[in-house]
Enzyme design. Structure first.
Site, PDB file in Angstrom:
ATOM      1  N   PHE A 165       0.868  -1.185   0.000  1.00 17.86           N
ATOM      2  CA  PHE A 165       0.000   0.000   0.000  1.00 17.86           C
ATOM      3  C   PHE A 165       0.898   1.227   0.000  1.00 17.86           C
ATOM      4  O   PHE A 165       1.736   1.393   0.882  1.00 17.86           O
ATOM      5  CB  PHE A 165      -0.920   0.042   1.217  1.00 17.86           C
ATOM      6  CG  PHE A 165      -1.815   1.254   1.214  1.00 17.86           C
ATOM      7  CD1 PHE A 165      -3.008   1.248   0.518  1.00 17.86           C
ATOM      8  CD2 PHE A 165      -1.446   2.410   1.886  1.00 17.86           C
ATOM      9  CE1 PHE A 165      -3.830   2.371   0.488  1.00 17.86           C
ATOM     10  CE2 PHE A 165      -2.252   3.539   1.863  1.00 17.86           C
ATOM     11  CZ  PHE A 165      -3.449   3.509   1.167  1.00 17.86           C
ATOM     12  N   ASP A 188       9.523   2.726   0.984  1.00 14.73           N
ATOM     13  CA  ASP A 188       8.404   3.478   1.528  1.00 14.73           C
ATOM     14  C   ASP A 188       8.391   3.253   3.037  1.00 14.73           C
ATOM     15  O   ASP A 188       8.019   2.188   3.520  1.00 14.73           O
ATOM     16  CB  ASP A 188       7.104   2.979   0.887  1.00 14.73           C
ATOM     17  CG  ASP A 188       5.864   3.635   1.481  1.00 14.73           C
ATOM     18  OD1 ASP A 188       5.962   4.293   2.529  1.00 14.73           O
ATOM     19  OD2 ASP A 188       4.773   3.453   0.898  1.00 14.73           O
ATOM     20  N   LYS A 241       3.787  10.939   7.931  1.00 12.19           N
ATOM     21  CA  LYS A 241       3.181  10.609   9.218  1.00 12.19           C
ATOM     22  C   LYS A 241       3.935  11.221  10.397  1.00 12.19           C
ATOM     23  O   LYS A 241       3.828  12.403  10.658  1.00 12.19           O
ATOM     24  CB  LYS A 241       3.021   9.092   9.343  1.00 12.19           C
ATOM     25  CG  LYS A 241       1.982   8.517   8.369  1.00 12.19           C
ATOM     26  CD  LYS A 241       1.676   7.080   8.651  1.00 12.19           C
ATOM     27  CE  LYS A 241       0.673   6.484   7.670  1.00 12.19           C
ATOM     28  NZ  LYS A 241      -0.684   7.023   7.787  1.00 12.19           N
TER      29      LYS A 241
END
Length: 391
Positions: A135, A220, A249
């Site tokens: 994802f 990632d 984040k």
């Protein structure tokens, strides 16, 4: 609370399956709703709020910055962007940093940088190899390297030139490599995909393959980065440095900021002025947040703290696996962990919410735990007591 829910829904497009709770404020590792009910937070805004809530030093840094500048655009230098980039460069051990507004945008920038690098080198390469259960975001580029039909199918056709290898199966990656492959993208720890850790052999094999074939390696670390594994970035635990690193984040402790970083080699041959841009990315406010977050992490030795509480969480979750028939296994490391149940986890998450515990899922059968990094052992004990009750 129903009044607040009606007001907050307002004219919003219904794109989120929200929990039936209206949050009002937070303190430490707890959140409080509009009725004053207290919740132990083991979700951290999906791995964002590493410092927890209402950290005074962080708040004062943002208040002070608001009194000076919030936004000027990237047509000008500002007083905090360079400082934040320098600290992030040191923490990530990369050479160049580009600030974005989100993790998805960081992935977009990473993909563009990889293709521009191949173009500048004159290789004619443009294809990407991504992983099963990955994802990377919901924009068209990020979706193109995300292997999840539920996210992808309504928006196809997506960007061409993407192939999917089996995560942790190096042979499956090798079979997909051609003279057109420009980059391999992977999460060292898959978050949304179920808390799946890359094996050391897989990470090392990808790095060796990229070096041998002239391919870029993109990591990632939007969810698993920023000390969550006990290292500032997960690649450092493996000792396998990527060419491009995406992050977001927790780098800003809650303000909307992401970044992608790269080696000097990639920077030299990739993005030039005009190739990529952002109106808000790297503005004085978010960079003040990034800089203060990194200062606190370093001073408080956050990686060492995560190693300690992460080991305790591991011990407690392993015990839960042994005692509960519903729990099949523990996954993860540090403070990015999960437990796989023998069925859907939705009912457990809803019951935990009623008992004052915020947890989230990763796929349908995994409960994901990505709490604020400042939790203590006593918070883990509290979480385990609630989980035992709802299980």
């Amino acid at each position: 609370m129903n009044q607040y829910m009606e007001e907050t829904n307002g004219g919003l497009v219904h794109t989120y399956n929200r929990f039936p709770v209206v949050l009002d404020h937070g303190e430490g590792v707890y959140l409080y709703d509009t009725d004053g009910k207290k919740y132990l937070d083991f979700a951290a805004g999906i791995a964002v709020s590493g410092l927890g809530y209402s950290n005074e030093e962080w708040k004062e840094a943002l208040k002070e910055q608001i009194d000076h500048l919030v936004h000027t655009s990237n047509l000008y230098y500002n007083t905090t962007c360079g400082k934040a980039a320098g600290l992030l460069k040191k923490a990530s051990r990369m050479d160049r940093v580009f600030f974005t507004n989100s993790g998805t945008e960081a992935i977009e920038g990473a993909l563009k940088a990889a293709r521009k690098y191949a173009w500048a080198k004159g290789t004619g390469r443009y294809e990407f190899i991504a992983m099963t259960n990955s994802f990377h975001g919901r924009s068209m580029g990020a979706l193109s390297v995300t292997e999840h039909d539920a996210y992808r199918t309504p928006f196809e056709p997506l960007i061409p030139g993407v192939k999917f290898a089996v995560f942790n199966d190096l042979d499956s990656v090798k079979k997909l490599v051609t003279e057109k492959t420009c980059a391999i993208i992977l999460e060292p720890i898959q978050g949304e995909g179920g808390i799946n850790l890359a094996t050391p052999e897989f990470m090392e094999g990808i790095r060796a393959l990229c070096d041998a074939e002239g391919i870029l390696m993109i990591c990632d670390e939007i969810q698993c980065g920023m000390a969550r594994t006990g290292a500032m970035f997960a690649w450092q635990k493996y000792g396998v440095k990527p060419d491009i690193l995406a992050m977001a984040k927790a780098i800003g402790s809650g303000v909307p900021v992401g970044a992608f970083a790269m080696t000097e080699e990639v920077a030299e041959y990739s993005l030039k002025p005009g190739d990529h841009g952002t109106t808000y990315g790297g503005n004085p406010l978010v960079c003040a947040s990034v800089a203060k977050t990194l200062e606190i992490y370093e001073r408080e030795q956050m990686t060492e703290h995560v190693k300690e509480v992460g080991a305790y969480l591991t011990e407690k979750l392993d015990a839960l696996v042994q005692e509960s028939d519903r729990v099949l296994e523990r996954r993860g490391t540090g403070l990015i962990q999960g437990i796989r149940l023998n069925g859907p986890v939705g009912d457990v998450i809803q019951e935990a919410l009623k008992e004052g515990l915020l947890i989230i899922s990763a796929r349908s059968d995994v409960i994901r735990m990505v709490p604020p990094l400042v939790i203590k052992n006593r918070h883990i004990d509290e979480m385990i007591r609630i989980l035992q009750k709802v299980l």
